[in-house]
Design a protein around this motif. Sequence first.
Motif, mmCIF file in Angstrom:
data_model
loop_
_atom_site.group_PDB
_atom_site.id
_atom_site.type_symbol
_atom_site.label_atom_id
_atom_site.label_comp_id
_atom_site.label_asym_id
_atom_site.label_seq_id
_atom_site.Cartn_x
_atom_site.Cartn_y
_atom_site.Cartn_z
ATOM 1 N N ARG A 112 0.828 -1.203 0.000
ATOM 2 C CA ARG A 112 0.000 0.000 0.000
ATOM 3 C C ARG A 112 0.866 1.258 0.000
ATOM 4 N NH1 ARG A 112 -4.147 1.169 4.890
ATOM 5 N NH2 ARG A 112 -2.133 1.525 5.872
ATOM 6 N N LEU A 155 -9.025 -3.000 2.171
ATOM 7 C CA LEU A 155 -8.758 -3.791 0.972
ATOM 8 C C LEU A 155 -9.958 -4.650 0.565
ATOM 9 C CD1 LEU A 155 -5.099 -4.976 1.749
ATOM 10 C CD2 LEU A 155 -5.814 -3.222 0.118
ATOM 11 N N ARG A 158 -10.514 -5.633 -3.006
ATOM 12 C CA ARG A 158 -9.540 -6.560 -3.578
ATOM 13 C C ARG A 158 -9.691 -7.973 -3.027
ATOM 14 N NH1 ARG A 158 -5.535 -4.188 -6.372
ATOM 15 N NH2 ARG A 158 -5.457 -1.916 -6.355
ATOM 16 N N GLU A 175 -1.866 -4.414 -4.260
ATOM 17 C CA GLU A 175 -2.037 -3.086 -4.845
ATOM 18 C C GLU A 175 -1.398 -3.002 -6.226
ATOM 19 O OE1 GLU A 175 -3.461 -0.292 -3.647
ATOM 20 O OE2 GLU A 175 -4.013 -0.935 -1.628
#
Length: 278
Positions: A112, A155, A158, A175
């Motif tokens: 990140r 997240l 994701r 990421e």
Amino acid sequence: MQVRVGAVPDDPETPDHLGPTWRLVGRRFYLEVPGVLRLMVEGGRDIVAEPLEAASDADIAPFILSTGFAAILHQRQLLALHAATVAWQGRAIALCGATGMGKSTLAATLCRAGAGFVGDDIAAIRTDAPDGVPMVWPDGRQHRLWADAIEHLALAERQGEPIRSHMRKFHVAPETAAHPVEVALPLAAVVLLSSRDRNVPPGPPQIERMPLVDAAPMLRAEIYRPYLARRMGNDPLLFMQTAALLNRVPVFRLDRTRGLEYLDEGAALVIDAVTGAA
């Protein structure tokens, strides 16, 4: 490496080494997880997985990607560390630690912050490059994070499938998934994660570079599935590989309280330490 689903044949030869759920015939490795799968690994390249009873692909995959993959690496006589690995400025950082120590969560925090994702749980390292610099290979996996870490790191978008059907731990796309690391990288540093006693109040993490006399035994303790390496006769080679790594790569210890507090501070300490040691 080739992985296929099929029947694992019975081996008529007497095992050279035998454990509660595994056996070695020469360097051929067998694993049986009751009610889940039978597994055979041979030649440093082939894995045969036989699901048992009603086991799903999600149930058998963790054993293929952990113990099965470790057997492949030990058969190839590579150094396999229990580590999540990220890339920073073209070099790899291996985050080592026992299960539950937060390797994957710290790796996700570093990604990140701009790091590239290299691998989640096992770092495959070669120490025999002509210039002597240890090299780390990407493994093409995703993060594997618990639900609370996914929420803390924002997240959720994701988040993928659970690691196993009954677990609140999930695959999470990094990421940098659009630009994956696809080549071997020189190893810049190893970071050993240590955890303070649960009774210690949360506080900022600390990082220190370790002297070789302390780093050597701690690094040896981070070899993935060490019983396989020993039973395959790799101990002398592992000693030389570890020595070669320590001769070229700094080792740091990151001391933290357990939990999700101070993740960003820990990631910043790792980046600063590795950059300063370059």
